[in-house]
Motif scaffolding. Structure first.
Motif, PDB file in Angstrom:
ATOM      1  N   LYS A 162     -39.105 -19.701 -56.842  1.00 41.58           N
ATOM      2  CA  LYS A 162     -39.911 -19.334 -58.008  1.00 41.58           C
ATOM      3  C   LYS A 162     -39.712 -20.397 -59.087  1.00 41.58           C
ATOM      4  N   PHE A 163     -40.817 -20.979 -59.533  1.00 40.42           N
ATOM      5  CA  PHE A 163     -40.723 -22.056 -60.510  1.00 40.42           C
ATOM      6  C   PHE A 163     -41.440 -21.692 -61.804  1.00 40.42           C
ATOM      7  N   CYS A 164     -41.020 -22.338 -62.872  1.00 36.69           N
ATOM      8  CA  CYS A 164     -41.793 -22.293 -64.113  1.00 36.69           C
ATOM      9  C   CYS A 164     -41.743 -23.677 -64.745  1.00 36.69           C
ATOM     10  N   THR A 165     -42.700 -23.964 -65.586  1.00 39.27           N
ATOM     11  CA  THR A 165     -42.768 -25.264 -66.232  1.00 39.27           C
ATOM     12  C   THR A 165     -43.459 -25.125 -67.575  1.00 39.27           C
ATOM     13  N   ASP A 166     -43.028 -25.944 -68.529  1.00 37.45           N
ATOM     14  CA  ASP A 166     -43.674 -25.992 -69.838  1.00 37.45           C
ATOM     15  C   ASP A 166     -44.803 -27.016 -69.862  1.00 37.45           C
ATOM     16  N   LEU A 167     -44.869 -27.851 -68.845  1.00 36.16           N
ATOM     17  CA  LEU A 167     -45.807 -28.968 -68.838  1.00 36.16           C
ATOM     18  C   LEU A 167     -46.918 -28.739 -67.826  1.00 36.16           C
ATOM     19  N   GLU A 168     -48.125 -28.718 -68.297  1.00 38.06           N
ATOM     20  CA  GLU A 168     -49.268 -28.525 -67.403  1.00 38.06           C
ATOM     21  C   GLU A 168     -49.739 -29.884 -66.870  1.00 38.06           C
ATOM     22  N   LYS A 169     -48.913 -30.484 -66.051  1.00 36.26           N
ATOM     23  CA  LYS A 169     -49.245 -31.773 -65.448  1.00 36.26           C
ATOM     24  C   LYS A 169     -49.521 -31.562 -63.965  1.00 36.26           C
ATOM     25  N   SER A 170     -50.635 -32.109 -63.496  1.00 44.53           N
ATOM     26  CA  SER A 170     -51.045 -31.863 -62.111  1.00 44.53           C
ATOM     27  C   SER A 170     -50.020 -32.399 -61.115  1.00 44.53           C
ATOM     28  N   VAL A 171     -49.359 -33.540 -61.438  1.00 43.14           N
ATOM     29  CA  VAL A 171     -48.394 -34.104 -60.492  1.00 43.14           C
ATOM     30  C   VAL A 171     -47.196 -33.171 -60.318  1.00 43.14           C
ATOM     31  N   ASN A 199     -36.135 -19.940 -60.122  1.00 46.49           N
ATOM     32  CA  ASN A 199     -35.141 -20.754 -59.417  1.00 46.49           C
ATOM     33  C   ASN A 199     -35.172 -22.210 -59.877  1.00 46.49           C
ATOM     34  N   PHE A 200     -36.356 -22.669 -60.263  1.00 46.90           N
ATOM     35  CA  PHE A 200     -36.526 -24.067 -60.638  1.00 46.90           C
ATOM     36  C   PHE A 200     -37.354 -24.131 -61.913  1.00 46.90           C
ATOM     37  N   TYR A 201     -36.833 -24.837 -62.909  1.00 50.30           N
ATOM     38  CA  TYR A 201     -37.513 -24.924 -64.202  1.00 50.30           C
ATOM     39  C   TYR A 201     -37.661 -26.386 -64.588  1.00 50.30           C
ATOM     40  N   TRP A 202     -38.921 -26.872 -64.632  1.00 44.78           N
ATOM     41  CA  TRP A 202     -39.197 -28.199 -65.181  1.00 44.78           C
ATOM     42  C   TRP A 202     -39.569 -27.965 -66.642  1.00 44.78           C
ATOM     43  N   SER A 203     -38.589 -28.125 -67.498  1.00 41.70           N
ATOM     44  CA  SER A 203     -38.747 -27.702 -68.880  1.00 41.70           C
ATOM     45  C   SER A 203     -38.921 -28.871 -69.838  1.00 41.70           C
ATOM     46  N   SER A 204     -39.326 -28.543 -71.049  1.00 43.03           N
ATOM     47  CA  SER A 204     -39.294 -29.511 -72.135  1.00 43.03           C
ATOM     48  C   SER A 204     -37.861 -29.590 -72.649  1.00 43.03           C
ATOM     49  N   VAL A 205     -37.550 -30.637 -73.391  1.00 44.39           N
ATOM     50  CA  VAL A 205     -36.186 -30.743 -73.927  1.00 44.39           C
ATOM     51  C   VAL A 205     -35.918 -29.612 -74.919  1.00 44.39           C
ATOM     52  N   HIS A 206     -36.959 -29.136 -75.579  1.00 46.36           N
ATOM     53  CA  HIS A 206     -36.798 -28.031 -76.533  1.00 46.36           C
ATOM     54  C   HIS A 206     -36.386 -26.753 -75.808  1.00 46.36           C
ATOM     55  N   SER A 207     -37.048 -26.444 -74.690  1.00 47.14           N
ATOM     56  CA  SER A 207     -36.703 -25.241 -73.929  1.00 47.14           C
ATOM     57  C   SER A 207     -35.290 -25.339 -73.363  1.00 47.14           C
ATOM     58  N   THR A 208     -34.917 -26.541 -72.891  1.00 45.25           N
ATOM     59  CA  THR A 208     -33.560 -26.730 -72.373  1.00 45.25           C
ATOM     60  C   THR A 208     -32.534 -26.475 -73.472  1.00 45.25           C
ATOM     61  N   ARG A 209     -32.823 -26.959 -74.673  1.00 47.27           N
ATOM     62  CA  ARG A 209     -31.916 -26.749 -75.801  1.00 47.27           C
ATOM     63  C   ARG A 209     -31.724 -25.255 -76.065  1.00 47.27           C
ATOM     64  N   ASN A 210     -32.811 -24.498 -75.971  1.00 47.72           N
ATOM     65  CA  ASN A 210     -32.725 -23.051 -76.215  1.00 47.72           C
ATOM     66  C   ASN A 210     -31.930 -22.344 -75.120  1.00 47.72           C
ATOM     67  N   ILE A 211     -32.147 -22.768 -73.877  1.00 46.08           N
ATOM     68  CA  ILE A 211     -31.453 -22.123 -72.757  1.00 46.08           C
ATOM     69  C   ILE A 211     -29.940 -22.309 -72.867  1.00 46.08           C
ATOM     70  N   ALA A 216     -35.843 -39.243 -72.051  1.00 46.43           N
ATOM     71  CA  ALA A 216     -35.456 -38.049 -71.304  1.00 46.43           C
ATOM     72  C   ALA A 216     -36.659 -37.399 -70.628  1.00 46.43           C
ATOM     73  N   SER A 217     -37.837 -37.623 -71.176  1.00 45.07           N
ATOM     74  CA  SER A 217     -39.063 -37.032 -70.615  1.00 45.07           C
ATOM     75  C   SER A 217     -40.124 -38.111 -70.459  1.00 45.07           C
ATOM     76  N   PRO A 218     -39.946 -39.023 -69.493  1.00 45.90           N
ATOM     77  CA  PRO A 218     -40.948 -40.070 -69.305  1.00 45.90           C
ATOM     78  C   PRO A 218     -42.307 -39.462 -68.994  1.00 45.90           C
ATOM     79  N   SER A 219     -43.340 -40.102 -69.500  1.00 48.02           N
ATOM     80  CA  SER A 219     -44.688 -39.555 -69.378  1.00 48.02           C
ATOM     81  C   SER A 219     -45.100 -39.332 -67.918  1.00 48.02           C
ATOM     82  N   LEU A 220     -45.699 -38.173 -67.668  1.00 48.07           N
ATOM     83  CA  LEU A 220     -46.257 -37.868 -66.350  1.00 48.07           C
ATOM     84  C   LEU A 220     -47.783 -37.870 -66.389  1.00 48.07           C
TER      85      LEU A 220
END
Length: 392
Positions: free
Chosen positions: A9-18, A38-50, A296-300
């Protein structure tokens, strides 16, 4: 619930097709952050909160996230400089050649474009800090800024300035485990380089950021002003020779390894975390590499078809390394991926395997002479195949 049983189960803050296409291709199921992911591709802001003490959130053994809690020790320039200075002092105490100084006492090895501006007089900085005047109109209001020395003699190709974007995956800081992606690229300016002070405000001459260059009149949509790293190596071998090209890439690899070692003591090496950094590096006319910054978040975002293929492959190869076998993550695994799982990544440095190789060499050669060069060790795995511990 039955439909998602046994699936990642994944979640992500970034709506990037890749990203999303890679996740769904694996049969993963999307959930919200509040759900049991189980897997979170997050923004640095969300990681900070977690990882914030206020939230009290504790990650389980089956949860993986794409940032280390205090990645900013490497990706904020002021903190990176502080860490490199401390690291260099440690090297100097040990008599390491990387802390070498020149005859003037200076160290030989030094360490998106919005808000960047160029000045050629200290008085311009003083004037700006006092009354906000003396800087280009595109620069935002007063804030904390980093003053960075301009590289006076950049290597030019076709008369144009360029920099490198290299991707480095770190799966652990203690022990350090880092991988270099082969498919990085060069970003070119659209206007030929001119060091005249009259061109200081022409960002199309000085800044390689795609977010800036795409607005230039001569920007090419088909190639996006980019070269592959393969093309750069071919060009340098043809113009400077193989030996000079090989030395340049050794220097780049060491530059990256030492930047990671500089933050190793202060980085929170949480076993739930991995991170893919975007290293921006420039080369001068003497083929010396200079570290400009680490993202930390190279452009996708994809600017061309080739760019999209490369970034899709990048994400796919990352997932194959951090979640072996495509099963539910288990952070207790030894983080030594099979060679076939590396894809377009190469081992940059594996401190654990390097230590094992050293112990093996010591045991095999009791006269104290190591049979493996310190810069090119390999360790034999359970399958009898050699596992590289460093890139050379």
């Amino acid at each position: 619930m039955a439909a998602t049983a046994g699936k990642v189960k994944f979640c992500t803050d970034l709506e990037k097709s890749v990203l999303v296409e890679n996740f769904t291709k694996r049969g993963w199921v999307r959930v919200d952050q509040e759900d049991g992911w189980n897997f979170y591709w997050s923004s640095v802001h969300s990681t900070r909160n977690i990882f914030s003490l206020e939230t009290g959130y504790r990650l389980a053994d089956d949860q993986v996230i794409n940032h280390f809690p205090n990645h900013y020790e490497l990706t904020r320039k002021d903190l990176m400089v502080k860490n490199i200075k401390r690291y260099r002092k440690d090297l100097e105490k040990d008599g390491n050649s990387l802390a070498e100084r020149d005859e003037t006492g200076r160290y030989v090895y030094l360490a998106q474009g919005v808000g960047i501006f160029l000045v050629n007089k200290l008085s311009q900085i003083k004037k700006w800090s006092r009354d906000g005047r003396g800087i280009p109109a595109h620069v935002p209001g007063k804030d904390a800024y980093i003053i960075q020395r301009y590289l006076e003699d950049p290597l030019l190709i076709g008369g144009k300035k360029f920099d490198l974007r290299l991707y480095v995956l770190v799966t652990s800081y203690r022990p350090l485990k880092a991988y270099m992606y082969r498919l990085g690229f060069c970003r070119f300016c659209t206007v030929k380089y001119n060091s005249s002070t009259s061109e200081l405000e022409n960002m199309f001459v000085h800044l390689t950021n795609v977010s800036i260059q795409k607005h230039a009149e001569k920007y090419n949509d088909s190639h996006g002003g980019k070269w592959s790293i393969h093309n750069l190596k071919m060009y340098l071998e043809g113009t400077r020779g193989k030996e000079a090209n090989d030395k340049l890439w050794d220097d780049i690899h060491w530059l990256i390894v030492h930047s990671l070692k500089a933050v190793q003591p202060v980085m929170a090496s949480d076993r739930h975390c991995f991170e893919c950094y975007g290293y921006d590096i420039m080369i001068d006319t003497a083929l010396k590499p200079w570290l400009i910054e680490v993202n930390a978040s190279p452009s996708l975002t994809s600017t061309t078809a080739a760019d999209r293929v490369m970034k899709y492959s990048l994400i796919s190869d990352i997932l194959n390394i951090v979640i072996p076998g495509r099963d539910i993550p288990d952070v207790r695994w030894n983080k030594i991926p099979a060679k076939k799982a590396l894809g377009n990544f190469d081992v940059l440095y594996d401190e654990e395997l390097e230590r094992l190789a050293h112990l093996s060499d010591t045991a095999d050669g009791r006269d104290g002479k190591s049979r493996a060069a310190a810069a090119g060790r390999s360790q034999t795995g359970k399958d009898g195949k050699k596992q590289l511990t460093i890139w050379k």
